[in-house]
Design a protein around this motif. Structure first.
Motif, PDB file in Angstrom:
ATOM      1  N   LEU A 163      14.458  12.850  33.698  1.00 27.50           N
ATOM      2  CA  LEU A 163      13.588  13.144  32.556  1.00 27.50           C
ATOM      3  C   LEU A 163      14.148  14.277  31.709  1.00 27.50           C
ATOM      4  O   LEU A 163      14.145  14.202  30.475  1.00 27.50           O
ATOM      5  CB  LEU A 163      12.183  13.495  33.063  1.00 27.50           C
ATOM      6  N   ILE A 164      14.677  15.322  32.337  1.00 27.28           N
ATOM      7  CA  ILE A 164      15.210  16.460  31.588  1.00 27.28           C
ATOM      8  C   ILE A 164      16.385  16.051  30.692  1.00 27.28           C
ATOM      9  O   ILE A 164      16.587  16.638  29.636  1.00 27.28           O
ATOM     10  CB  ILE A 164      15.598  17.628  32.537  1.00 27.28           C
ATOM     11  N   ALA A 165      17.147  15.024  31.070  1.00 29.40           N
ATOM     12  CA  ALA A 165      18.275  14.570  30.251  1.00 29.40           C
ATOM     13  C   ALA A 165      17.798  14.067  28.893  1.00 29.40           C
ATOM     14  O   ALA A 165      18.427  14.327  27.868  1.00 29.40           O
ATOM     15  CB  ALA A 165      19.066  13.489  30.981  1.00 29.40           C
ATOM     16  N   LEU A 213      16.877  17.185  26.868  1.00 29.34           N
ATOM     17  CA  LEU A 213      18.070  17.940  26.469  1.00 29.34           C
ATOM     18  C   LEU A 213      18.816  17.253  25.330  1.00 29.34           C
ATOM     19  O   LEU A 213      19.264  17.921  24.392  1.00 29.34           O
ATOM     20  CB  LEU A 213      18.992  18.136  27.671  1.00 29.34           C
ATOM     21  N   ARG A 214      18.929  15.944  25.385  1.00 29.56           N
ATOM     22  CA  ARG A 214      19.596  15.223  24.289  1.00 29.56           C
ATOM     23  C   ARG A 214      18.831  15.378  22.975  1.00 29.56           C
ATOM     24  O   ARG A 214      19.433  15.556  21.913  1.00 29.56           O
ATOM     25  CB  ARG A 214      19.728  13.749  24.631  1.00 29.56           C
ATOM     26  N   ALA A 215      17.507  15.302  23.046  1.00 30.26           N
ATOM     27  CA  ALA A 215      16.693  15.460  21.830  1.00 30.26           C
ATOM     28  C   ALA A 215      16.855  16.870  21.262  1.00 30.26           C
ATOM     29  O   ALA A 215      16.994  17.035  20.044  1.00 30.26           O
ATOM     30  CB  ALA A 215      15.225  15.175  22.145  1.00 30.26           C
ATOM     31  N   ALA A 216      16.862  17.875  22.129  1.00 31.93           N
ATOM     32  CA  ALA A 216      17.036  19.263  21.661  1.00 31.93           C
ATOM     33  C   ALA A 216      18.419  19.449  21.048  1.00 31.93           C
ATOM     34  O   ALA A 216      18.571  20.097  20.008  1.00 31.93           O
ATOM     35  CB  ALA A 216      16.823  20.237  22.815  1.00 31.93           C
ATOM     36  N   ALA A 217      19.437  18.887  21.671  1.00 33.92           N
ATOM     37  CA  ALA A 217      20.806  19.014  21.161  1.00 33.92           C
ATOM     38  C   ALA A 217      20.972  18.316  19.809  1.00 33.92           C
ATOM     39  O   ALA A 217      21.772  18.746  18.978  1.00 33.92           O
ATOM     40  CB  ALA A 217      21.796  18.458  22.173  1.00 33.92           C
ATOM     41  N   ARG A 260      18.814  19.899  14.370  1.00 34.62           N
ATOM     42  CA  ARG A 260      19.537  20.899  13.563  1.00 34.62           C
ATOM     43  C   ARG A 260      18.880  22.267  13.645  1.00 34.62           C
ATOM     44  O   ARG A 260      19.503  23.280  13.368  1.00 34.62           O
ATOM     45  CB  ARG A 260      19.581  20.455  12.108  1.00 34.62           C
ATOM     46  N   GLU A 261      17.615  22.301  13.989  1.00 28.64           N
ATOM     47  CA  GLU A 261      16.851  23.546  14.024  1.00 28.64           C
ATOM     48  C   GLU A 261      17.068  24.356  15.303  1.00 28.64           C
ATOM     49  O   GLU A 261      16.826  25.545  15.330  1.00 28.64           O
ATOM     50  CB  GLU A 261      15.354  23.247  13.871  1.00 28.64           C
ATOM     51  N   ILE A 262      17.493  23.707  16.357  1.00 23.54           N
ATOM     52  CA  ILE A 262      17.657  24.378  17.648  1.00 23.54           C
ATOM     53  C   ILE A 262      19.086  24.890  17.774  1.00 23.54           C
ATOM     54  O   ILE A 262      20.040  24.128  17.625  1.00 23.54           O
ATOM     55  CB  ILE A 262      17.304  23.412  18.810  1.00 23.54           C
ATOM     56  N   SER A 320      24.510  19.825  37.340  1.00 27.15           N
ATOM     57  CA  SER A 320      25.148  18.519  37.437  1.00 27.15           C
ATOM     58  C   SER A 320      24.734  17.624  36.266  1.00 27.15           C
ATOM     59  O   SER A 320      25.572  16.935  35.671  1.00 27.15           O
ATOM     60  CB  SER A 320      24.773  17.869  38.765  1.00 27.15           C
ATOM     61  N   ILE A 321      23.462  17.650  35.934  1.00 29.33           N
ATOM     62  CA  ILE A 321      22.962  16.871  34.791  1.00 29.33           C
ATOM     63  C   ILE A 321      23.608  17.361  33.500  1.00 29.33           C
ATOM     64  O   ILE A 321      24.074  16.566  32.674  1.00 29.33           O
ATOM     65  CB  ILE A 321      21.425  16.953  34.711  1.00 29.33           C
ATOM     66  N   LEU A 322      23.679  18.687  33.331  1.00 22.06           N
ATOM     67  CA  LEU A 322      24.278  19.263  32.124  1.00 22.06           C
ATOM     68  C   LEU A 322      25.746  18.879  31.980  1.00 22.06           C
ATOM     69  O   LEU A 322      26.204  18.569  30.882  1.00 22.06           O
ATOM     70  CB  LEU A 322      24.131  20.789  32.136  1.00 22.06           C
ATOM     71  N   GLU A 323      26.480  18.897  33.078  1.00 26.60           N
ATOM     72  CA  GLU A 323      27.898  18.523  33.031  1.00 26.60           C
ATOM     73  C   GLU A 323      28.062  17.086  32.551  1.00 26.60           C
ATOM     74  O   GLU A 323      28.979  16.782  31.795  1.00 26.60           O
ATOM     75  CB  GLU A 323      28.533  18.699  34.402  1.00 26.60           C
ATOM     76  N   GLY A 324      27.175  16.210  32.953  1.00 31.02           N
ATOM     77  CA  GLY A 324      27.252  14.813  32.552  1.00 31.02           C
ATOM     78  C   GLY A 324      26.863  14.560  31.103  1.00 31.02           C
ATOM     79  O   GLY A 324      27.246  13.556  30.520  1.00 31.02           O
ATOM     80  N   LEU A 325      26.128  15.494  30.518  1.00 34.40           N
ATOM     81  CA  LEU A 325      25.655  15.299  29.140  1.00 34.40           C
ATOM     82  C   LEU A 325      26.626  15.822  28.088  1.00 34.40           C
ATOM     83  O   LEU A 325      26.632  15.338  26.963  1.00 34.40           O
ATOM     84  CB  LEU A 325      24.296  15.989  28.948  1.00 34.40           C
ATOM     85  N   ALA A 326      27.420  16.837  28.415  1.00 33.97           N
ATOM     86  CA  ALA A 326      28.362  17.437  27.462  1.00 33.97           C
ATOM     87  C   ALA A 326      27.669  17.752  26.133  1.00 33.97           C
ATOM     88  O   ALA A 326      28.052  17.266  25.073  1.00 33.97           O
ATOM     89  CB  ALA A 326      29.567  16.529  27.254  1.00 33.97           C
ATOM     90  N   LEU A 327      26.641  18.581  26.191  1.00 33.22           N
ATOM     91  CA  LEU A 327      25.865  18.933  24.998  1.00 33.22           C
ATOM     92  C   LEU A 327      26.673  19.809  24.052  1.00 33.22           C
ATOM     93  O   LEU A 327      27.584  20.521  24.468  1.00 33.22           O
ATOM     94  CB  LEU A 327      24.583  19.660  25.410  1.00 33.22           C
TER      95      LEU A 327
END
Length: 89
Positions: free
Chosen positions: A17-19, A22-26, A29-31, A48-55
């Motif tokens: 769910l957090i992924a 995180l994608r929506a926040a990334a 343009r405002e964040i 681990s989740i963050l590493e897979g997302l490469a935000l």
């Protein structure tokens, strides 16, 4: 939800769910940066989740549930760790 695990780590349509959040926040343009308030036992899964997302935005892991009024910061594996008092914006 009947789980002993942090509900943000549970899967929704094949992804934690957090992924989705995180994608929506990334994508916004405002964040400018993303803060995740959580307990240390969740940090390995979150990292681990963050590493897979490469935000494309910096992410800070913030220690939640701390009663101390002081705020400390330390670096751990490329993610900034902070303490939250609940009074910070």
């Amino acid at each position: 939800m009947g789980s002993q695990r942090n509900k943000l780590l549970l899967n929704l349509l094949g992804e934690p769910l957090i992924a989705w959040t995180l994608r929506a926040a990334a994508a916004s343009r405002e964040i400018q940066w993303i803060g995740i308030i959580s307990q240390p036992e969740d940090w390995p899964d979150l990292k681990s989740i963050l590493e897979g997302l490469a935000l494309n935005k910096p992410v800070e892991m913030i220690l939640g549930g701390v009663d101390s009024p002081s705020i400390g910061s330390q670096r751990s594996t490329g993610v900034t760790l902070k303490r939250s008092t609940g009074a910070d914006p």
